[in-house]
Scaffold this motif. Structure first.
Motif, PDB file in Angstrom:
ATOM      1  N   MET A  88      -4.521   6.439  -2.137  1.00  0.00           N
ATOM      2  CA  MET A  88      -3.653   5.280  -1.940  1.00  0.00           C
ATOM      3  C   MET A  88      -3.489   4.532  -3.255  1.00  0.00           C
ATOM      4  SD  MET A  88      -5.166   3.623   1.555  1.00  0.00           S
ATOM      5  CE  MET A  88      -5.652   4.686   2.928  1.00  0.00           C
ATOM      6  N   THR A 130       1.001   5.213   0.312  1.00  0.00           N
ATOM      7  CA  THR A 130       0.139   6.266   0.831  1.00  0.00           C
ATOM      8  C   THR A 130       0.731   7.641   0.567  1.00  0.00           C
ATOM      9  OG1 THR A 130       1.174   6.384   3.015  1.00  0.00           O
ATOM     10  CG2 THR A 130      -0.527   4.718   2.713  1.00  0.00           C
ATOM     11  N   ILE A 171       3.579  -1.070   3.896  1.00  0.00           N
ATOM     12  CA  ILE A 171       3.015   0.245   3.608  1.00  0.00           C
ATOM     13  C   ILE A 171       4.179   1.216   3.394  1.00  0.00           C
ATOM     14  CG2 ILE A 171       1.571   2.135   4.436  1.00  0.00           C
ATOM     15  CD1 ILE A 171       0.029   0.149   6.106  1.00  0.00           C
ATOM     16  N   ALA A 221      -5.259   2.020   5.386  1.00  0.00           N
ATOM     17  CA  ALA A 221      -4.125   1.414   4.675  1.00  0.00           C
ATOM     18  C   ALA A 221      -3.757   0.080   5.307  1.00  0.00           C
ATOM     19  CB  ALA A 221      -2.932   2.365   4.683  1.00  0.00           C
ATOM     20  N   LEU A 232      -2.879   0.683  -4.415  1.00  0.00           N
ATOM     21  CA  LEU A 232      -2.936  -0.688  -3.906  1.00  0.00           C
ATOM     22  C   LEU A 232      -2.232  -1.613  -4.890  1.00  0.00           C
ATOM     23  CD1 LEU A 232      -6.651  -0.990  -2.676  1.00  0.00           C
ATOM     24  CD2 LEU A 232      -4.721   0.164  -1.601  1.00  0.00           C
ATOM     25  N   ILE A 260       0.868  -1.170   0.000  1.00  0.00           N
ATOM     26  CA  ILE A 260       0.000   0.000   0.000  1.00  0.00           C
ATOM     27  C   ILE A 260       0.912   1.231   0.000  1.00  0.00           C
ATOM     28  CG2 ILE A 260      -1.935   1.165   1.094  1.00  0.00           C
ATOM     29  CD1 ILE A 260      -2.507  -1.743   0.312  1.00  0.00           C
TER      30      ILE A 260
END
Length: 508
Positions: A274, A218, A247, A228, A276, A216
């Motif tokens: 975000m 961000t 992340i 997230a 993915l 993820i």
């Protein structure tokens, strides 16, 4: 106009354009022999809904009674007011028509008139913008020639939109209407203006064929964002990847602006964004998994559920999404303590732990964990030598009601002293085994074997104060294997710890 009875007509200009203030008039055809219009009614579009004029109210017979303007808000929007020539009308008659989603205003124009509605977001609605990361046939997998990242993300976007729209209080849109259409990355991000969430869907690539962790990405400062984390856990769980989710954030050299255009664009319009990455399509197992439509539907359902939990969305006829039961593991900590750990249940606000002294006995609540992210509980002040049985269930509160998952499988553990932490050193025809103090231990037992997996024999029992044992009179150059366990006496009976790790040395 000199005479009240003079025939007149209205020419309606209805603007049907995508941008807010563009103007492209259209004209109703006049009947043969009818005089030209003396004024026009124009509709200026606004974001959040549509405005139209009822043509039956602009005929010669009905116009004097007022012209009806129908205002229909889009899903998730409400109508604040309408404006006549830029100002709120002095008198309007409004109310819902039969559909319950549109409103009608009656106006009495005396000159060229433009009508515009003012819309507002309705409370309780969440606006989500989905972005299929690529178009056409791009980013082909090097390990599965039939896989294209662009095809996967387009399918997943559509499945996710469908799943999210099962929830009553969400509005979902996509950055592109066609998979064959390209769009700039920054523009894709800025298209989320006015939305609560922007999600760009992808699969990743790397030179390693074994890498498979979900990722993820961000915006700056959001690497611990709860959504997230939930989405990372969801992708990892549904795909059953070998590696844990990660992340990240990535910034330009100024350490301020987002490196990725879609995140830079979404952030510029104030939308949480975000990216993915659904594992790596350079991993054959992942590429095959992502090639299955049924798998993508499962992923969409799970991701929609995570988003619904985060924003508090619900489906019609159900107060909350169902919680899945969690797994439970138990570890012995010391002679009066057990440690419980469990897997996260997506959507849980907390967990309730139950305990019994028999598997099929009465289970009593021993702890309510009031955080969905807490996955550990230490149960203290237990009785050494007693076996305890546990089960756990997740819960979520919604509108004053608490909903629970099904119980986990029952797990049991006997309370005993912790296993010793050991070390070893060798000397001339002797080997010394050492260990750290074990809390609550009454004594220690040392065992020895001639092979690692051979038969271990008890060679010495020592008191609680002992921290080492020296095995003398052994053969030079011979390797010996040792392990130790602690014990505690309870009502005259020895309760043993687990064996320490096996250690070995050759005598000098």
């Amino acid at each position: 106009m000199k005479y009240a009875a003079r025939m007149f007509s209205l020419v309606i200009c209805v603007v049907m354009v995508a941008t807010m203030f563009s103007f492209a008039p259209g004209v109703f055809a006049a009947e043969s022999g009818e005089e030209p219009a003396e004024y026009q009614i124009s509709v200026i579009p606004s974001a959040g809904g549509t405005v139209s004029v009822d043509p039956e109210t602009v005929t010669e017979e009905t116009a004097a009674k007022g012209v009806k303007v129908i205002v229909t808000p889009d899903k998730g929007y409400g109508v604040s007011s309408i404006k006549i020539n830029g100002e709120a009308p002095d008198t309007t008659v409004s109310g819902p028509i039969s559909s319950g989603s549109s409103f009608v205003w009656t106006i009495y124009p005396q000159e060229d008139t433009n009508v515009q509605a003012v819309f507002h977001k309705s409370n309780g609605y969440v606006f989500v913008m989905l972005d299929a990361g690529h178009y056409g046939n791009v980013n082909r997998s090097p390990v599965l020639k039939s896989y294209y990242e662009s095809q996967m993300t387009w399918k997943l976007q559509n499945y996710l939109k469908q799943e999210l729209e099962e929830y009553t209080n969400v509005v979902v849109d996509t950055t592109r209407s066609s998979q064959s259409k390209d769009m700039g990355v920054y523009e894709r991000g800025t298209s989320s203006k006015g939305y609560d969430l922007f999600l760009s869907l992808h699969s990743n690539a790397t030179s390693s064929k074994s890498t498979d962790y979900p990722l993820i990405i961000t915006q700056k400062g959001n690497t611990k964002d709860a959504l997230a984390v939930m989405l990372g856990q969801t992708i990892e769980s549904v795909m059953d990847t070998r590696q844990d989710y990660q992340i990240w954030q990535r910034l330009n050299k100024d350490n301020k602006t987002e490196y990725y255009g879609v995140l830079r664009g979404s952030k510029s319009v104030g939308t949480k964004g975000m990216i993915l990455e659904h594992s790596f399509h350079t991993n054959l197992t992942a590429a095959k998994w992502l090639s299955s439509n049924s798998n993508l539907k499962k992923m969409a359902e799970a991701e929609a559920a995570a988003i619904a939990v985060y924003y508090g969305l619900s489906k019609e006829g159900s107060s909350t999404i169902p919680l899945k039961k969690t797994s439970l593991r138990i570890y012995n900590t010391d002679y009066r303590t057990l440690t419980l750990k469990w897997g996260k249940s997506v959507g849980a606000q907390g967990y309730v732990i139950y305990r019994s002294r028999t598997k099929n006995g009465t289970y009593k609540r021993v702890k309510t964990v009031k955080s969905g992210s807490t996955l550990k509980f230490i149960n203290r002040k237990l009785t050494c030598g007693t076996t305890y049985y546990y089960k756990i269930r997740a819960y979520r509160k919604f509108g004053g009601t608490t909903r629970y998952s099904n119980d986990s499988a029952v797990k049991a553990m006997k309370v005993r002293p912790a296993k010793p932490s050991v070390g070893i050193r060798s000397g001339k025809r002797k080997i010394t085994v050492k260990w750290k103090k074990v809390t609550g231990a009454t004594g220690y037992v040392v065992y020895r074997a001639k092979k690692k997996n051979g038969k271990y024999k008890k060679i010495r029992t020592l008191k609680r104060s002992a921290r080492s044992y020296t095995n003398t009179g052994i053969k030079k150059g011979k390797r010996y294997y040792y392990k130790v366990r602690a014990y505690r006496k309870v009502k005259g009976k020895r309760i043993y710890s687990e064996y320490s790790r096996t250690i070995n040395r050759k005598a000098k």
